[in-house]
Scaffold this motif. Structure first.
Motif: not given
Lengths: 333, 648
Positions: A8-11, A224, A227-228, A281, B1, B129-130
């Motif tokens: 992801l863009e931010m893990s 982020l 998106q969950v 998250l 990343m 991706v998620f």
């Protein structure tokens, strides 16, 4: 699994690290108040507003200021008083004389033009002044003299109010209360926490929080969270919870039917899901669980339940009703 | 990343992960079903056992099932509920999403599985991706699930203990004797017997319907009593007495038809016509023949009358014409063709046309002859049918006697009869008390045969007037009964019919007392109908010793027929506690007379009252246990029979 999962863009690990970093900075200053810190952080990440209620001296203002410092956000504090005017919040046009002698109006931005606004003792200002925050909180923009000004993102209002000194105060109208994602009760610290507070505040030690994230990262964390995924039966559970706050709903718990005059708006459900996503998250999960819902349900519904006279007479609190509701409303449809 | 993910790779990852998660779910579902099997199969078996215990309990409260049937039904119930629980556990549908939600809760997976499945199936939208990360997260969480800890295979020993205990109770209840076993056996034997009788009756009815000699109306008329009997036999919970009564009733109706093949209307019409014709001298013989329902004779007389018409005076012709007209009126409803012929003859006579009158009378004679033949056919068929019914009834009585004696022997193996005469006395006792209707109905058969004009030997020993004893020999019912009914001989048909009716009504009676009364009147004997002190009121039929009795040394020893207990109960016993039997008791097997009776009864075989009463008591108890007797009357009846108990 033949291929490595895409990134992801931010893990989620980064998300957790950053959130933990913020919490660590806040903990340098604030002792205890775990739930308060977590719920305030959820509001900030979700990009929503929070109302903190507690007696004076529990660190509400300190918490918000510390958060702003840790997140390296532009911070503004507005001390609400009965004589505070809307222009004192949003700003005003002032007449200014140029070098060539001409005079013109220039907009002098108020304290609302910040990333994090502390509306201290918000219930002390008049409704007219309180309502000045409405547009800012909902639309994230203000209009002065027919001119609309966009507020800089991120924008959060963290308001505080004192539940004891009600004389000379103006309780927030329901419409305005509904704009706060959470209403967080600031509890009195226990003895151990008090000792720690005394130690930290009566000596030479002065903790200075460091900025660990910036505005962009806060926004990224919020994106982020959006998106969950939330499973359909969990969403249905949220819906059932929201409708169960309404006494006219046939399946509403008895306590709701007896003590609630009006239940949560759909904003309550939105806040519950959004807060749950952030909470998931924070717990290192990629999906919303029932536990997330239950953890933040009280903060979401507390100020959205309009209790009737019977409840007030019997000393029934919104938290009691919410607890009963969580017990009665099943997770299975 | 950041990494650029190709579309194909992501899709492949999704599919793989989804497959893996589905496999996990399948494995967990299997484990869950096994765990549930260990819980629910014992519970299912327990339910079956409870059903079996209920069946056992009911069977001990009222006559219902035999122990082997209880065992069979119980085992079926246990097996059925066990299999049902197994089937339910293994075939109960568990949808994938439901399973995922269920296991999320059971294993504390925080909705990872259900969310992953929804994401994988495309029901839920999220960035790919998620999605990939979420599914991978769910897979990792699923891998960590410890099934042995979270879904243990446990047997609930308490429930198993209850199961075993119930099984012990069930088996134990089967081992203890059921007081209703004999009653159930008897009822089942009766049911079988009734079924056989129904089959026989249906066969007889088919024969009637296929009999080409009979008209459709005659076939219908003959079938009616059979249909009625079948209908009665097919009733639920019909008793033996009622079954025999139904057969007797059918037989009686058929015997009536067998007398002349006419219906009562026809008979009446013919008699009326005969009476009318007797008023005229020329037609008096014709009238007499018609009144006697002798149609063949009447036809001959009609022809003779036709021949003599020319010899009659004008006045006689006119008078004859009137009588013929009157006879025609009487026959109009039952035999319009004959009536028309007679009317034609009358008209021709009035017109003075003797030729035409002769022709009309000859035509009438022909019609009467034809009608007579038809009636004869019907009578023959009715006779045959009545014999079939009588045979059915006899078989039923014999069969139920056999069943009863069989069950009794089974119940009391090796029981010594007083006087050491176990074999004969035992039989005698059975036949007395087993079914009191039996002897009576056999007697009825004999009577009806007598109605048909079969002559019987009358060389049997006679009873003094007022003494009615009963004795019948199987294989020679007609002889024995005709012989035994000596006092009834010489009576008209109507008397015999009365006797037959009496028999039918007897069969419907439950008590021996009423049977005895009816039997006496039916036989036309002088027996005391009240059955009181002097002598038993049962029908008296005693065959002569030389013919029927078993004498020592005789080569052909005959079995004694069942003995009907006469209606004399209610007195104090002693002398009166005796009844006569036909035949003599073999000296080799002891002489009960010497034990309890005085010399007055020397030469007769007798059965003591106390032995007869045992059977009465059984019948009374059976009747009281049945639903036939209203509850309000049961105490009354019980008290009555208690008062009849023999005194020591």
């Amino acid at each position: 699994m033949t291929d490595a999962p895409p990134t992801l863009e931010m893990s989620i690990e980064e998300f957790s690290e950053r959130a933990q970093a913020i919490v660590d900075q806040v903990r340098k200053v604030i002792v205890g108040q775990t739930d308060l810190i977590r719920q305030a952080l959820i509001c900030v990440i979700a990009g929503r507003h929070a109302l903190l209620e507690g007696v004076p001296g529990l660190g509400k203002t300190m918490l918000i200021r510390t958060l702003a410092q840790a997140m390296n956000l532009k911070f503004a504090r507005i001390q609400f008083t009965p004589d505070l005017m809307p222009a004192d919040i949003v700003g005003t046009d002032i007449l200014e004389e140029r070098e060539d002698g001409r005079r013109e109006f220039r907009f002098q931005a108020g304290p609302v033009f910040a990333n994090l606004v502390l509306a201290d003792e918000i219930n002390r200002a008049t409704p007219k002044t309180q309502s000045a925050l409405l547009e800012a909180m909902q639309e994230k923009r203000v209009t002065v003299a027919n001119q609309t000004y966009e507020l800089e993102a991120p924008f959060f209002v963290l308001a505080t109010q004192n539940p004891l000194e009600m004389e000379g105060t103006y309780p927030l109208p329901e419409a305005q209360l509904d704009r706060f994602m959470f209403k967080v009760d600031v509890t009195f610290p226990n003895a151990n926490e008090l000792v720690e507070i005394f130690n930290r505040t009566t000596g030479s030690y002065a903790a200075e929080p460091e900025p660990v994230v910036d505005a962009e990262q806060i926004i990224a964390m919020g994106e982020l969270a959006l998106q969950v995924p939330i499973a359909s039966h969990v969403s249905e559970y949220v819906a059932r919870l929201v409708v169960s706050t309404h006494p006219e709903y046939p399946d509403a718990p008895d306590m709701v039917k007896q003590y609630v005059r009006y239940g949560s708006s759909p904003r309550g459900g939105q806040a519950l899901i959004l807060g749950s996503k952030v909470n998931a998250l924070l717990e290192g999960r990629y999906n919303v669980a029932f536990d997330d819902i239950r953890q933040i349900a009280a903060a979401v519904f507390r100020h959205r339940l309009l209790l009737n006279f019977e409840a007030q007479a019997e000393g029934i609190t919104a938290d009691q009703i919410i607890e009963d509701m969580l017990e009665k409303v099943g997770q299975e449809g | 990343m950041q990494r650029v993910i190709k579309q194909g790779q992501t899709q492949s990852l999704l599919l793989d992960s989804h497959t893996v998660l589905s496999e996990y779910l399948q494995r967990w579902n299997t484990r869950l079903r096994v765990a549930r099997t260990l819980i629910w199969v014992p519970r299912g078996l327990l339910v079956g056992l409870l059903i079996a215990l209920i069946i056992t309990f009911i069977s001990r409260m009222r006559p219902w099932l035999l122990p082997e049937e209880i065992l069979r039904n119980g085992l079926i119930a246990i097996a059925a509920t066990g299999v049902l629980s197994l089937v339910l556990v293994w075939l109960w549908p568990r949808e994938t999403h439901f399973s995922a939600q269920d296991f999320d809760r059971r294993f504390g997976l925080k909705e990872r599985m259900s969310t992953a499945l929804e994401l994988g199936s495309g029901q839920l939208f999220a960035p790919k991706v998620f999605v990939t990360h979420q599914i991978e997260d769910a897979r990792i969480a699923a891998k960590k699930v410890n099934l042995a800890h979270l879904l243990p295979l446990r047997v609930r020993w308490l429930e198993v203990a209850v199961l075993v205990l119930s099984l012990i109770v069930f088996v134990g209840s089967l081992l203890f004797e059921n007081p209703y076993t004999d009653q159930v056996l008897a009822q089942q034997a009766l049911d079988r017997e009734i079924d056989e009788r129904i089959e026989e009756l249906e066969g007889s009815r088919e024969e009637v319907l296929e009999n080409a000699d009979l008209s459709e109306a005659q076939q219908q008329e003959l079938s009616e009593p059979i249909d009625e009997a079948i209908e009665n036999l097919e009733r639920d919970e019909i008793s033996e007495a009622e079954a025999v009564a139904a057969l007797s009733e059918a037989e009686q109706e058929l015997r009536e038809m067998a007398t002349d093949g006419m219906s009562s209307d026809e008979r009446q019409a013919l008699e009326n016509a005969g009476s009318a014709l007797q008023n005229s001298e020329p037609s008096s013989e014709l009238g007499e023949a018609m009144e006697n329902r002798d149609q063949e004779q009447a036809a001959e007389e009609a022809e003779e009358l036709a021949d003599n018409l020319d010899n009659l005076s004008e006045e006689e012709r006119q008078e004859l014409a009137d009588q013929l007209e009157e006879a025609a009126d009487a026959l109009e409803s039952t035999d319009p063709e004959l009536a028309e012929s007679l009317r034609d003859a009358a008209e021709a006579l009035r017109e003075g046309n003797t030729q035409q009158a002769q022709e009309a009378l000859e035509e009438a004679a022909e019609q009467m002859r034809e009608q007579g033949q038809q009636n004869q056919s019907q009578a023959d068929a009715a006779e045959e049918l009545a014999d079939d019914v009588a045979e059915s009834r006899r078989e039923m009585i014999e069969s139920t006697q056999d069943d009863a004696s069989g069950s009794e022997e089974q119940q009391q193996p090796g029981q010594q009869q007083p006087g050491g005469q176990q074999p004969q006395q035992g039989e005698g006792q059975e036949s007395q008390g087993t079914e009191q209707q039996s002897g009576q109905n056999q007697q009825g058969t004999g009577q009806t045969q007598q109605q048909n004009g079969e002559s019987g030997e009358s060389s049997e020993g006679q009873q003094p007037s007022g003494e009615n004893t009963e004795g019948q020999q199987p294989g020679q019912p007609a002889e024995g009964q005709q012989g035994g009914q000596q006092p009834g001989e010489g009576q008209g048909d109507s008397d015999s019919q009365q006797g037959s009716q009496g028999q039918a009504s007897q069969s419907q009676q439950q008590t021996g007392a009423s049977q005895g009364q009816a039997s006496a009147s039916g036989a036309g004997d002088t027996g005391n109908p009240s059955g009181s002190e002097e002598q038993p009121g049962g029908a008296g039929e005693q065959p002569g010793p030389g013919e029927i009795n078993n004498n020592p040394g005789d080569e052909d020893m005959r079995d004694f027929e069942s003995v009907y207990s006469p209606q004399r109960i209610g007195d104090s016993g002693g002398e009166d506690s005796e009844m006569s039997l036909s035949g003599e008791v073999s000296e080799d097997e002891g002489d009960p007379i010497n034990e309890v009776f005085n010399d007055e009864f020397s030469g007769e075989s007798v059965v003591p009252y106390d032995r007869v009463f045992q059977q009465y008591q059984g019948e009374v108890q059976k009747a009281l246990d049945s639903d036939y007797i209203p509850i309000g009357l049961r105490d009354y009846i019980h008290a009555y029979f208690t008062s009849l108990e023999p005194q020591d």
